[in-house]
Design an enzyme around this catalytic site. Structure first.
Site, PDB file in Angstrom:
ATOM      1  CB  ALA A  62      -0.871  -0.019   1.252  1.00 37.32           C
ATOM      2  N   GLY A 102       0.561  -5.133   0.659  1.00 36.98           N
ATOM      3  CA  GLY A 102      -0.557  -5.106  -0.279  1.00 36.98           C
ATOM      4  C   GLY A 102      -0.185  -5.710  -1.625  1.00 36.98           C
ATOM      5  CD  GLU A 105      -2.777  -7.532   2.173  1.00 40.59           C
ATOM      6  OE1 GLU A 105      -2.481  -6.347   1.930  1.00 40.59           O
ATOM      7  OE2 GLU A 105      -3.484  -7.869   3.137  1.00 40.59           O
ATOM      8  CD  GLU A 125       1.278  -5.913   5.236  1.00 41.37           C
ATOM      9  OE1 GLU A 125       2.118  -6.815   5.455  1.00 41.37           O
ATOM     10  OE2 GLU A 125       0.579  -5.890   4.204  1.00 41.37           O
TER      11      GLU A 125
END
Ligand code: 3H9
Length: 683
Positions: A62, A102, A105, A125
Site C-alpha cells: 500500500a 498489499g 495481497e 506490515e
C-alpha cells in the site's frame, strides 16, 4: 500517462503498472487495476490476464503516505483484490523485485503466481506496526499453511522466490530476463483448466489446525515479539482464518487492522521508516558527487571489532585484506571469522559453500604495505590518539591516492586524526557498533575536511553491506556515545543513592530496551579504561574491577553470571553499593520507577537537543534511527526524539527541572526549551 496500461498478446491481456519508485498501490494504481480488469472481462477475445510491474519491483505494498489521509473517491485495496479473484478469466501475477504487503495481497488474489528467482515475497506490515489489511492474513495461511504463514506475518521478513515456490506461494519460477513472455506462456497454458484456484476459498492447508499451534508459536517467539502490539494481532488474525470462513474472516482482520493503524506504535514505526530513508540525504553534498568504486577493503586489527567489520564486506562479496601485527592474533582472528560463519551455516542460514566463498575473499597479512591497493581502509586499533595518528601517518605513505581512509573510533577527534595525513579529504569516521557483523548501525563521521566523494562513497558502501548509516559531525563521542554518556552518568549517580543495578536495569527493560545500563556495562567489560595503577576506588565500577569483577567475560560484574551466562543479582555488589551510598550520605528510599526513567532518558533528550543545536546531527530523526538501530531504544516508541514529542517537550523540560539537583552541571538546551514553550515537537 496513466500509471496502469494494458496491451494484448493474443488472447492474453497484460496489465502493466508503472508507478515509480516501488509501484506502491496508491489511488491511481488501484483505480487503474479495476479499470483494466473491467477491460479484460468486457472483451470476449481476452481469455486470461497477466499482471506485472515495470521498474525495479512488483507492487511493494500500500502507499504508506496515504495512511491517515485516505484518497476520497477511489476504490480500496480489498475491492481491487476481490475484482481480480472473482474474475472467471484466470489472472496470473508476474513477480520480480519484491512483492510486499498489499503487493503480495494482490498476488494472493490472483489465481496463479509466477516469479523470477531473484524475487522476494513478504508481508512486512508488522514492521510498520500493522497487520495486512487486505486479506493477507486470511489468504496466506490458506495457500501455504499456518506453519509457514506465522513467521511471515509476525517477523515481516520476506522470503526468496525459491522458498516461496517450495511452500506453494509461487506456482512457477520463470526466466530472470523473460518474465512477461514466460508469464504469458503460463497464462495461456491454464486457459483450458476446468477451474482455477481461488485463495480465499481454499481450506486444504488449514483444515484441522488446532489452537495449540498458535500458543506454541507465541511461547517460542515471546522474547522477539515482546512489547510490540502488531505481531499478536497478526497471530490472532491467522487463527481467525483457521476458524472462520473467508467472508467472516476478512472483516475480522479489518477490525484488528484499524486500531493498529490509528495507534501510537504504528505512528512511531512509520516515522522510523521515513526517518531511515531521510538519513541517506546529506546536507551540502552535490548530487553529482562521484562515487568511488570499492573493489577491495583493508581492515587493520583482527580482534573482535576488526573481525566483525571484515565479515560485513566478505558477506557482501568484497575481498578484504586484514592486517594484524603478530601471527597468533591474526590466526585467532581468522579462526573466529570462520567459526562465526560456520555457526551461521549450522543454523541453516547460509550454506557450507557460502562459508568457503566468504573465507576465500579474506587475505590475512602482517604487513600494512599489503593495503597499497585497497580502495577503502578501516582501522580498528586501540582507542588512543597517538596510536591512531601513527597508523594513519603510515597509511598516508602506503595507500593509493584515491583510497578512503577510515577510523572506527567511537570517541576520538577525527579532525585531529586527519592532521597525521597529507590528505584530510580522504579521512572519515566509520563507527561500527559491536558486534560489527550483527549490529545494523553505522555512524559515519564527517570531519571538517572530509571530502564529498569519501562521504558519498561511505554512504553507498554502507547500503551495500546492509547497514543503516547516519552522518555525524565531530565532537567527543559523536551522536551516539555522547548521548549515551548522559544516561551512564545518571546510572552511576543512582548507585550512590543506593538504587540497585537490577532495579535500574528493570525500569529500562520494562520500557522496551533489551538491556539496562548495568547489564550493558557487564557485557562491554567494566575494565574499559581501567588499570590497577590509575584505579579510583571512589567509583563503583572501578571498585568492582579491583575485586576482580570485570564483567560478563569473567563471570562477575554488577551481576553474577553462571557458565551459561544466566544473570543473578550479586549480594556482594549490592552490599558494596549500599555501603557506598551510606558513606556518600546520598542514600534514598523514596525513589519511584518514574523518577528512574525520567532521570535516565530526559538527559539523553537534552543532550540530543544540544547536538542538534551544534549541528552535529543533521536532523532529529537521524538520532531516532541511530538509537533504535545502535542502542536498542524500542522502535515502537519511534526513537528518543519522536518519543519525547509524544510525551510533550514541556514535560521533558519540567522533568529536567524537577530533578535539577541530580545534575548540577547540566545545561538545558535552548532548542529544547524554545520548542517546549511553543508546544512543538522535534518532528
Ligand atoms: C501495506 O501494504 C498495508 C496493506 O496490507 C493493507 C492496506 C489496506 N509507500 O526503501 P527505498 C518510497 S503496508 C510509499 O529507499 P529500496 C521510500 O520512502 C506496506 N512510499 O528503496 C523511498 O522514497 P524516497 C507494506 C514507499 O530499493 C522510495 O520509495 N510494504 C513505499 O532500498 C525508495 O524506497 C512495505 O512495508 C510504500 N509502500 O527498497 C514495503 N515503499 O526516495 C516498504 C517505499 O523519497 N518498502 N517507498 O526516500 C520497502 O521495504 C522498500 O522500499 C523496498 C525497496 C524493499 C520496496
Amino acid at each position: 500517462m496513466s500509471v496502469i496500461t494494458t496491451h494484448r498478446d493474443g488472447e492474453v491481456l497484460v496489465i502493466v503498472s508503472d508507478n515509480p519508485p516501488v509501484n506502491a498501490l496508491g489511488a491511481a494504481v488501484r483505480d487503474g487495476l479495476v479499470a483494466a480488469m473491467d477491460e479484460a472481462l468486457a472483451n470476449d477475445d481476452v481469455k486470461t490476464v497477466v499482471i506485472r510491474c515495470d521498474g525495479r519491483t512488483f507492487f511493494a505494498g500500500a502507499d504508506i503516505t496515504e495512511f491517515g489521509n485516505p484518497k476520497a473517491g477511489s476504490v480500496d485495496l480489498n475491492t481491487v483484490i476481490n475484482t481480480i479473484e472473482s474474475s472467471p478469466k484466470p489472472v496470473v501475477a508476474a513477480i520480480h523485485g519484491t512483492a510486499l504487503g498489499g503487493g503480495l495481497e494482490v498476488a494472493l488474489g490472483c489465481h496463479y503466481r509466477v516469479a523470477v528467482p531473484s524475487a522476494k515475497l513478504g508481508l512486512p506490515e508488522v514492521k510498520l506496526g500493522l497487520i495486512p489489511g487486505a486479506g493477507g492474513t486470511q489468504r496466506l495461511p490458506r495457500v501455504v499453511g499456518v506453519e509457514a504463514a506465522l513467521p511471515m506475518v509476525t517477523s515481516g521478513d520476506p522470503i526468496p522466490a525459491k522458498l516461496a515456490a517450495s511452500i506453494g506461494l509461487v506456482d512457477k519460477l520463470v526466466g530472470e530476463g523473460s518474465l512477461e513472455a514466460d508469464a504469458v506462456e503460463f497464462a495461456r497454458g491454464v486457459i483450458g483448466n476446468a477451474s482455477h484456484p481461488v485463495s480465499s476459498a481454499r481450506t486444504d492447508k488449514i483444515a484441522g489446525t488446532g489452537s495449540g499451534v498458535f500458543d506454541a508459536f507465541r511461547k517460542t517467539n515471546a522474547r522477539r515479539l515482546k512489547g510490540f502490539d502488531a505481531p499478536e494481532a497478526a497471530i490472532k488474525a491467522v487463527e481467525i482464518a483457521t476458524k472462520h470462513p473467508f467472508a467472516q474472516g476478512l472483516p475480522m482482520e479489518r477490525a484488528l487492522f484499524e486500531p493498529l493503524l490509528a495507534g501510537a506504535q504504528s505512528a512511531a514505526l512509520r516515522h522510523l521508516f521515513f526517518a531511515e530513508r531521510a538519513a541517506n540525504k546529506i546536507d551540502n553534498l552535490p548530487a553529482d558527487t562521484p562515487i568511488l568504486p570499492i573493489a577491495r577493503v583493508g581492515v587493520i586489527g583482527a580482534g573482535t571489532m576488526g573481525g566483525g567489520i571484515t565479515m560485513n564486506f566478505l558477506s557482501a562479496g568484497i575481498p578484504v585484506t586484514m592486517v594484524e601485527r603478530e601471527q597468533a592474533p591474526l590466526d585467532r582472528g581468522v579462526a573466529t571469522i570462520r567459526k562465526n560463519y560456520e555457526n551461521t551455516a549450522a543454523k541453516g542460514r547460509i550454506t557450507a559453500d557460502q562459508v568457503e566463498q566468504a573465507m576465500s575473499l579474506l587475505t590475512p597479512s602482517l604487513s600494512l604495505e599489503d593495503l597499497a591497493q585497497c580502495d577503502l581502509v578501516i582501522e580498528a586499533v586501540f582507542e588512543l590518539m597517538e596510536i591512531k595518528k601513527d597508523v594513519f601517518g603510515k597509511l598516508d605513505a602506503i595507500c593509493k591516492p584515491s583510497a578512503i581512509l577510515a577510523s572506527n573510533t567511537s570517541y576520538l577527534d577525527i579532525n585531529e586524526i586527519a592532521t597525521s595525513t597529507s590528505r584530510p579529504e580522504a579521512l572519515i569516521g566509520l563507527h561500527f557498533f559491536s558486534p560489527a557483523n550483527v549490529m545494523r548501525m553505522l555512524e559515519v563521521v564527517r570531519g571538517a575536511k572530509t571530502g564529498a566523494s569519501a562521504l558519498a562513497t561511505s554512504m553507498k558502501i554502507a547500503k551495500t553491506i546492509g547497514k543503516v548509516a547516519v552522518v555525524a559531525g565531530v565532537c567527543h563521542g559523536f551522536i551516539g556515545n555522547r548521548i549515551l554518556a548522559a544516561r551512564q552518568k545518571q546510572g552511576e549517580a543512582m548507585l550512590l543513592e543506593g538504587i540497585l543495578p537490577e532495579r535500574v536495569d528493570r525500569v529500562l527493560t520494562d520500557f522496551g530496551f533489551p538491556m539496562g545500563p548495568f547489564q550493558m556495562a557487564d557485557l562491554a567489560g567494566l575494565d574499559i579504561g581501567w588499570t590497577k595503577e590509575t584505579s579510583d576506588p571512589t567509583r563503583i565500577n572501578y571498585a568492582l574491577c579491583e575485586r576482580g569483577r570485570l564483567g560478563q567475560k569473567n563471570g562477575a560484574g554488577f551481576y553474577d553470571y553462571a557458565a551459561d551466562r544466566t544473570r543473578t543479582p550479586s549480594d556482594e555488589v549490592n552490599a558494596l553499593i549500599l555501603d557506598f551510598a551510606d558513606k556518600s550520605g546520598l542514600r534514598r528510599s523514596d525513589v519511584s520507577d518514574e523518577e528512574i526513567l525520567e532521570r535516565l532518558l530526559y538527559p539523553m533528550i537534552n543532550e540530543a537537543a544540544l547536538i542538534l543545536e551544534e549541528h552535529i546531527a543533521q536532523r532529529a530523526s537521524d538520532i531516532d534511527v541511530m538509537y533504535v538501530h545502535g542502542y536498542g531504544w524500542p522502535s515502537f516508541t519511534g526513537g528518543p526524539m519522536f518519543w519525547a514529542g509524544t510525551q510533550g517537550l514541556d514535560k521533558v523540560v519540567a522533568g529536567l527541572g524537577k530533578h535539577a539537583d541530580k545534575w548540577p552541571d547540566l545545561s538545558i538546551s535552548k532548542l529544547l526549551r524554545d520548542k517546549a514553550a511553543k508546544g512543538e515537537s522535534f518532528a
